[in-house]
Structure formats: C-alpha cells, structure tokens
Design an enzyme around this catalytic site. Structure first.
Site, PDB file in Angstrom:
ATOM      1  N   HIS A 102       0.804  -1.224   0.000  1.00  0.00           N
ATOM      2  CA  HIS A 102       0.000   0.000   0.000  1.00  0.00           C
ATOM      3  C   HIS A 102       0.838   1.276   0.000  1.00  0.00           C
ATOM      4  O   HIS A 102       0.298   2.362  -0.229  1.00  0.00           O
ATOM      5  CB  HIS A 102      -0.956  -0.003   1.190  1.00  0.00           C
ATOM      6  N   ASP A 145      -8.803  -5.676   5.449  1.00  0.00           N
ATOM      7  CA  ASP A 145      -9.408  -6.430   4.352  1.00  0.00           C
ATOM      8  C   ASP A 145     -10.331  -7.523   4.866  1.00  0.00           C
ATOM      9  O   ASP A 145     -11.371  -7.806   4.258  1.00  0.00           O
ATOM     10  CB  ASP A 145      -8.313  -7.038   3.470  1.00  0.00           C
ATOM     11  N   GLN A 176      -0.479 -13.632   4.658  1.00  0.00           N
ATOM     12  CA  GLN A 176      -1.626 -12.900   5.191  1.00  0.00           C
ATOM     13  C   GLN A 176      -2.936 -13.601   4.856  1.00  0.00           C
ATOM     14  O   GLN A 176      -3.217 -13.915   3.703  1.00  0.00           O
ATOM     15  CB  GLN A 176      -1.663 -11.475   4.627  1.00  0.00           C
TER      16      GLN A 176
END
Length: 267
Positions: free
Chosen positions: A49, A179, A151
C-alpha cells in the site's frame, strides 16, 4: 567468507517470543532508520500500500541493517519474479498479502526456496543477500534462514485456513484486519464483535497448529487484546499515522482547529 546467516526474528518466532513491531509506510530510508533506533523488535517495510520501488526497499534495508530491529518486507504481491528480487536485495523475512488457498501458499514457499526445495532463481554472485558471492554455502543457508509469513485477509482464506496452516515452509500467519473485516461485510470496522470473535478464533487456530500469529493494531487496546489472545508478532502502529497524529495534535495546541486525529482512525 565463512559468515553464517541468522534471522533473529525467525528464531524468536520459533521460541514463541512476543515481538512488537511497527509498520513503515513512509518509503524513506531516513524514517526507517529513525524507527530502527527506537528499539522495535521488527519493522514492516510496506510495498503493498506504500509506493515503494524495489530500490526504495533496498535503501530501507540498508538503513535498518546496523540496528537490532529486524526488517520484514511486504511486497505488492507474491509473484515469483518479485519475490526473487526482494530476496536478492537482502530480505530474509517476507509477509505475502492476500494468500487465500493452500495452493497459493505452496507456490509462495516454492518461490522463496532455492532448488531442490523450490524454484528461486540463482544469482548469488550479484546479490546483496549473498554479499555478492562472498558467503560460503549461501543457497543452503538462505533456505534455512528464510522466514515466510502469509496474510489471511478474506472470507475465502478463513475457509481455507486449516489447509494453509498445513503447508510446510510457512512460519506464520498474519491476520489482515482491514481487508478481513471488509470481506466479512463490516468495512472499516475491525472492532465489530463478530470480526473480533473471528480474529480471536483465528489466532487460537494458528498457534494450535504450531505457527506464529501476527496482527496490525493501530489502537493500543486492540493490540493488547491480540497479545492476550496469543498473537506473538504484533505491529502496534504505522509511521505515517503516528506522524500525522503528532502533527495534528501539535497544531491544535496553538490554533483553533479541529485535530484530524480526534476522528476515529483505522488502517
């Protein structure tokens, strides 16, 4: 060169030590070095990100290297080509985002290991990781010292968690709260009771499988919860968020303005 590669972060996970980290999203080696002098156990250099190039990641690894804090790199994705580059510049611990299935996990494991254990491309003589060919038996040492974290951050990944945990070569599973909560139908609300219940259950399942459990919590109370639930590598802040909060709070001391940091903030 008879140097031995070591990975204190991985060794800490094996021993079950609690390791406190900080997220680095600022993309600069200067900020990375400042964070490294603070004494965090690990520093996540974010390539997903944050707008980091491979060269940016390289410079931040160099900045952190003289200090005890251990760098963890999160690439934008788990592609074999990108993983090869990131490992060659010296990363020993990777956090791979958006791993939804056991097959994806196996592919990532293969990408991080040299043959015969995997498919990592060989180029040690031009790699910082091998001190440009000067580390004896580098390929075997690299396979052994590599720490791989994946993840779990979607409803699909939750359904496949047990299968992912069975994949050999995965050292830990990191729960992506932002998320995950969005995937479960609670966008920007990782604090929802149902999301919290699922996070706690996931941490238990991860530790019960003999893997390390990780989390990012910008709220100190949530970080304490995760530690109490058994998470053993927890990031407790993001450098850019801490910076903006400090700037806003300092400004409001001297001007009649609404501090942005008084609003609810999440990653």
């Amino acid at each position: 060169m008879n140097a031995l590669l070591s990975n204190p972060f991985k060794e800490g996970l094996r021993k079950g030590d609690t390791q406190i980290g900080l997220w680095l999203s600022s993309t600069t080696s200067y900020m990375a070095e400042i964070a490294a002098t603070s004494g965090y156990d690990w520093l996540l250099i974010d390539g997903e990100h944050a707008p980091n190039t491979v060269q940016d990641l390289y410079h931040q690894l160099q900045a952190i290297a003289p200090y005890a804090s251990q760098p963890v790199i999160r690439p934008i994705e788990g592609s074999k080509a990108l993983i090869k580059q990131v490992l060659d510049i010296g990363a020993q611990t990777l956090l791979i985002p958006m791993v939804d299935t056991a097959e994806q996990a196996r592919q990532v494991v293969s990408a991080t290991r040299y043959p015969p254990l995997g498919q990592r491309g060989v180029g040690a003589s031009v790699a910082r990781a091998a001190r440009w060919g000067r580390i004896d038996n580098y390929m075997a040492q690299a396979n052994e010292s590599l720490c791989l974290l994946v993840q779990v951050e979607s409803k699909v990944a939750l359904e496949n968690l047990d299968a992912i945990l069975e994949v050999e070569g995965i050292d830990g599973v990191f729960i992506g709260p932002a998320d995950l909560s969005a995937s479960l139908g609670y966008p920007d609300n990782a604090g929802h009771p149902e999301v919290q219940r699922i996070i706690e259950a996931c941490i238990y399942r991860i530790r019960a499988a003999g893997k390390a459990a990780g989390f990012l919590a910008v709220d100190p109370a949530m970080a304490q919860k995760c530690l109490a639930w058994g998470a053993n590598f927890v990031a407790v802040g993001v450098d850019t968020m801490l910076y903006t909060e400090a700037l806003d709070n300092r400004l409001v001391m001297f001007k009649s303005v609404q501090s942005v940091s008084t609003a609810k903030r999440s990653y």
